[in-house]
Scaffold this active site. Structure first.
Site, PDB file in Angstrom:
ATOM      1  N   CYS A 111       0.847  -1.063  -0.046  1.00  0.00           N
ATOM      2  CA  CYS A 111      -0.113  -0.050  -0.133  1.00  0.00           C
ATOM      3  C   CYS A 111       0.764   1.434  -0.036  1.00  0.00           C
ATOM      4  O   CYS A 111       0.582   2.220  -0.641  1.00  0.00           O
ATOM      5  CB  CYS A 111      -1.050  -0.015   1.199  1.00  0.00           C
ATOM      6  N   HIS A 269      -2.547   1.447   7.363  1.00  0.00           N
ATOM      7  CA  HIS A 269      -2.736   1.198   5.728  1.00  0.00           C
ATOM      8  C   HIS A 269      -2.478   2.680   5.102  1.00  0.00           C
ATOM      9  O   HIS A 269      -2.728   3.785   5.709  1.00  0.00           O
ATOM     10  CB  HIS A 269      -4.025   0.884   5.491  1.00  0.00           C
ATOM     11  N   ASN A 289      -9.025   3.418  -2.372  1.00  0.00           N
ATOM     12  CA  ASN A 289      -8.097   2.293  -1.683  1.00  0.00           C
ATOM     13  C   ASN A 289      -7.533   1.716  -2.964  1.00  0.00           C
ATOM     14  O   ASN A 289      -7.715   2.152  -4.001  1.00  0.00           O
ATOM     15  CB  ASN A 289      -8.954   1.343  -1.180  1.00  0.00           C
TER      16      ASN A 289
END
Length: 365
Positions: A111, A269, A289
């Site tokens: 990520c 994240h 995302n």
């Protein structure tokens, strides 16, 4: 030197595999609380532990107290107009296809590389008025940044931006897209394994050489935990990168405005914030995302409560300004447009590369 590390391992979670949303105790618990969002099963056939292991980049708070990146401050005052809602896709329609590109990190917990590459891509498109729809390669960051962390084992958010400014990053799309110089490799996407660094274009159909494809940043910075400052930065320069703590309940997010409801902390994240708004009088950030467009019910996006530093998302914001010169005869790596204040402008390409290497060495000792 230590930075905010986005790690990619999870603790031992004990769950039973759900046969349906109704049989999932976590989903039932969350929805019974009548909070501001709805839970559901995002990946049928996977336990939450399997889901987390494949998709979440977990956060280890390893910060060097002596490392203080520039904190950008805008002249925001009482007369500054901040709209009640904002969406970067609508603000810069000419770059909508770039900003709205929901990417997929697959089974590699990368990520940190994806969020950085996405924000860099958006901002270059915006700065160039859509002249450069250059898709920065998460693969290049993942494999070739020696001080960004551990590849598919997690990365340091700020180190990715330093690497962008000092070395440059080539283009590259998602797995199986055949886009750009270095598309995302199956070894990472499928097997959660960091591929070796390749200083050539792995896409044999791409006609630009690796060294000529690299583009760099003019600056990078952090933002204060101030809502108006963050909003003004997004309004002015485009989407920003943010990191936040992930709890068990987030794995079940479907729609609505997420706020922590139930479950243990898993880690953290890195994501991209593209705007804000309100839903049922609850203010939110609109967030992209990197789990693919089929995740949740918002085509790969989610909303998270704004204004209360929900899960730490307002305390870990990063941005940067790309190096852009509208003159096509200049080299994006070694030339600098007027106004950047870069010492590289007057140097030959050989001297610039030598200087960059020396600075990079000093920074990481």
């Amino acid at each position: 030197m230590k930075y905010l590390l986005l790690l990619c391992t999870v603790g031992h979670l004990v769950w039973t595999k759900p046969n349906s949303e109704c049989s999932n105790p976590l989903v039932e618990t969350i929805n019974s609380k009548n909070t501001t969002w709805k839970a559901g099963v995002n990946f049928p056939g996977e336990t939450p532990a399997e889901f987390a292991k494949k998709r979440l980049g977990l956060l280890g708070n390893h910060q060097d107290p002596n490392f203080h990146p520039e904190k950008k401050v805008h002249p925001v005052g009482r007369k500054t107009v901040i709209p009640p809602s904002f969406d970067a896709r609508d603000q810069w329609l000419e770059c909508r296809d770039v900003i709205d590109n929901i990417r997929d990190q697959g089974n590699c917990v990368s990520c940190w590389a994806f969020a950085a590459a996405e924000v860099m891509s958006d901002r270059l498109c915006i700065l160039s008025k859509a002249e450069l729809k250059f898709e920065f390669s998460p693969q290049d960051l993942l494999s070739c940044c020696p001080h960004c962390g551990y590849g598919c084992g997690g990365g340091y958010a700020f180190a990715a931006w330093i690497y962008w400014q000092e070395r440059g990053i080539v283009s590259g799309g998602d797995y199986n897209t055949n886009t750009g110089c270095k598309p995302y490799e199956g070894l990472a996407y499928l097997n959660n394994t960091t591929p070796t660094c390749k200083t050539y274009c792995t896409n044999t159909n791409y006609t630009i050489a690796y060294d000529n494809d690299r583009r760099i940043g003019a600056s990078y910075f952090s933002m204060s935990e101030n809502i108006q400052q963050i909003q003004y930065e997004i309004m002015t320069n485009g989407p920003i990168q943010a990191s936040y703590k992930v709890y068990e309940d987030f794995t079940t997010y479907k729609e609505g405005v997420y706020q922590y409801t139930y479950g243990a902390e898993l880690g953290g994240h890195a994501v991209k914030i593209i705007g804000w708004g309100s839903e049922n009088d609850v203010p939110y950030w609109l967030v992209a995302n990197s789990w693919g467009s089929d995740w949740a019910n918002l085509k790969g996006y989610f909303k998270i409560k704004r204004g209360s530093n929900e899960c730490g998302i307002e305390a870990n914001v990063i941005g940067g300004i790309p190096l852009y010169d509208s003159d096509p005869t200049t080299d994006p790596v070694t030339d600098s447009p007027d106004g950047t204040g870069s010492a590289m402008k007057a140097m030959s390409s050989a001297l610039v590369l030598l200087l960059n290497g020396f600075i990079f060495f000093i920074l990481y000792q």
